[in-house]
Write an enzyme that holds these catalytic residues in place. Structure first.
Site, PDB file in Angstrom:
ATOM      1  N   CYS A  19      -2.806   9.086   3.464  1.00 17.18           N
ATOM      2  CA  CYS A  19      -2.490   8.467   2.218  1.00 17.18           C
ATOM      3  C   CYS A  19      -3.899   8.508   1.184  1.00 17.18           C
ATOM      4  O   CYS A  19      -3.589   8.820   0.235  1.00 17.18           O
ATOM      5  CB  CYS A  19      -1.953   7.031   2.075  1.00 17.18           C
ATOM      6  SG  CYS A  19      -0.145   6.769   2.887  1.00 17.18           S
TER       7      CYS A  19
ATOM      8  N   GLU B  44       0.780  -1.169  -0.093  1.00 15.58           N
ATOM      9  CA  GLU B  44       0.057  -0.009   0.094  1.00 15.58           C
ATOM     10  C   GLU B  44       0.979   1.341   0.170  1.00 15.58           C
ATOM     11  O   GLU B  44       1.573   1.425   1.059  1.00 15.58           O
ATOM     12  CB  GLU B  44      -0.961  -0.096   1.260  1.00 15.58           C
ATOM     13  CG  GLU B  44      -1.906   1.025   1.022  1.00 15.58           C
ATOM     14  CD  GLU B  44      -1.992   2.289   2.247  1.00 15.58           C
ATOM     15  OE1 GLU B  44      -1.724   3.072   1.878  1.00 15.58           O
ATOM     16  OE2 GLU B  44      -2.334   1.777   3.304  1.00 15.58           O
TER      17      GLU B  44
END
Length: 496
Positions: A273, A239
């Site tokens: 993020c 990720e």
């Protein structure tokens, strides 16, 4: 929790980003330390994998309860290491425990062995599919959400029957050690262990014999981890960063959109993020939306005893923010709130930029700070094209009152997750998988896909009786082969 180290290892000392005061010291694990930790995990993992789903569920629920009973202490640790407000840290704890609960309670129905249809020709075969754990999963976590993000891998890996060795960010080791201590209260086996250190420790973990790696961090770092994994064909779920876009249609609720833009772009000092870094708004409502976002930015407090958000956790990130803002302005963009003067040491006040060229760093590269770019577009098709025109594809959002329009736009956005009329609304939904596309990574955590991510499908076919056609032999009869010739067009010759 066991931390193995010898007398030659150096020491890692953490500091509070709010005032620079020292917090605690931790050993920097050597390569041998990491290897021995993985060996212990391998042995413990064999025991853990041998437990029934119900037994693992019982331990995981007890683990969750142990964390929950002292959630305020964990939140305080998170807040001190990251600099975020106590309330934000407590929210992180709550969201994380929801995922741990979901993983523990859904591992069995998702992963247990089940019968699958063998098909007409294979009527004499009993086919089943089940999922078995990899063994030991090495988790490398980030500093921006030091509990929520790595636990998205840890919870699902444990629930799937794996042991875990967790290497937290060198900025937030205390959070990891606190969590591992809670594990020790409910399980006397080292199924979950922590190794502390810097990047070299993470590299050592990848090469220490783990069976899978779960990494969260920058795209550039993910490429290095992937290269290391390739040496041993160790599978990886990554990720990475995002440059998340939010699209606002003419018919959107502008107040709601502005609220979520402020939350997604400026909350946690922009260190999210999958927050909001870019906004594309239809021209007709552009000015109204900008005014509303600026109005909310003006209410943000970054100093005093009760700041809206804290300082930058990573000191060097302020340089990135400053560089992106300078580049945006040099290329013709305008700061309608804040500007270069907003960057002061580790504290960055909100910055709202408009009319920023699409090839600027502020649009193309992850800023990871409390800034947002708002650019006008002629229509939603242009908004989608611009939203998709970066190397990233983690999250996106669209605001419109038209349900069909929102679904159409969501389908066109190249992102792992899309929210409609909200930001980060998916984060608490245990059943929804999370992950990115393109430069934002691959693989999934959370949900059924997250449980399967940390499992290996294992198929079993059992012959229950002799087949009518004896085809699995080196001495096939002409009669059987003649039957095969007739069956092929019967079974597959019609285009339906």
């Amino acid at each position: 929790m066991t931390l193995l180290h010898d007398d030659s290892t150096s020491v890692l000392t953490t500091t509070d980003p709010r005032d620079g005061s020292p917090i605690a010291s931790y050993p920097v694990a050597s390569a041998d330390d990491v290897r021995r930790t993985v060996e212990r995990a391998t042995e413990a993992g064999t025991w853990w994998a041998g437990l029934a789903f119900s037994e693992r569920r019982r331990v995981l629920i007890a683990f969750k309860a142990a964390i929950a009973r002292d959630a305020k202490a964990l939140a305080a640790t998170i807040a001190r290491e990251t600099g975020k407000p106590d309330g934000d840290a407590l929210l992180e704890v709550m969201l994380t425990l929801g995922h741990l609960d979901w993983a523990a309670k859904n591992a069995e129905p998702v992963l247990k062995r089940r019968k699958v249809r063998a098909g007409l020709v294979n009527y004499n075969q009993h086919a089943t599919l089940g999922y078995v754990p990899y063994g030991v999963v090495g988790v490398i976590g980030p500093w921006n959400y030091p509990f929520y993000t790595p636990m998205g891998s840890i919870s699902y890996a444990l629930a799937a029957g794996n042991a875990v060795v967790f290497k937290p960010s060198e900025l937030t080791p205390g959070t990891a050690v606190w969590v591992a201590d809670r594990w020790g209260e409910v399980c006397d086996r080292p199924v979950l262990q922590v190794v502390t250190g810097g990047r070299a420790t993470g590299a050592d973990l990848v090469r220490a014999g783990v069976d899978k790696v779960a990494f969260t961090g920058s795209t550039a770092s993910a490429k290095k981890v992937m290269a290391a994994c390739s040496e041993t064909l160790t599978p990886l779920v990554a990720e990475c960063g995002g440059k998340d876009a939010l699209i606002v249609a003419t018919d959107a609720d502008l107040d709601a959109a502005a609220d979520f833009i402020a939350f997604g772009a400026l909350g946690n000092a922009g260190q999210t993020c999958v927050g909001v870094e870019r906004v594309y708004v239809e021209q007709r409502v552009r000015d109204a939306l900008v005014d509303k976002v600026v109005e909310r930015a003006k209410r943000i407090v970054v100093t005093g005893d009760a700041p809206t958000y804290g300082p930058m956790t990573l000191a060097s990130q302020t340089d990135v923010v400053a560089a992106h803002v300078d580049d945006a302005l040099a290329r013709g963009g305008t700061a309608v709130f804040g500007g270069p003067e907003s960057v002061a040491d580790r504290t960055v006040s909100p910055i709202v930029l408009v009319d920023v060229p699409e090839d600027s760093d502020a649009v193309q590269r992850e800023t990871f700070g409390p800034t947002v770019v708002i650019n006008a577009v002629a229509d939603l098709d242009e908004a989608v094209a611009r939203a998709n025109a970066t190397e990233y594809g983690l999250g996106a959002a669209v605001f419109t009152k038209d349900a069909k329009k929102s679904e159409r736009v969501a389908a066109q956005l190249r992102a792992g997750v899309v929210t409609i009329n909200s930001v980060l609304g998916f984060a608490a939904i245990g059943a929804l998988p999370f992950g990115g596309v393109k430069g934002s990574g691959f693989g999934r955590i959370h949900g059924a896909d997250g449980l399967r991510e940390f499992s290996v499908p294992k198929s079993i076919a059992r012959q229950t009786r002799k087949a009518a056609l004896n085809l699995l032999t080196l001495e096939r009869s002409p009669k059987d082969m003649h039957m095969v010739e007739r069956m092929i067009p019967m079974l597959h010759g019609k285009a339906r």
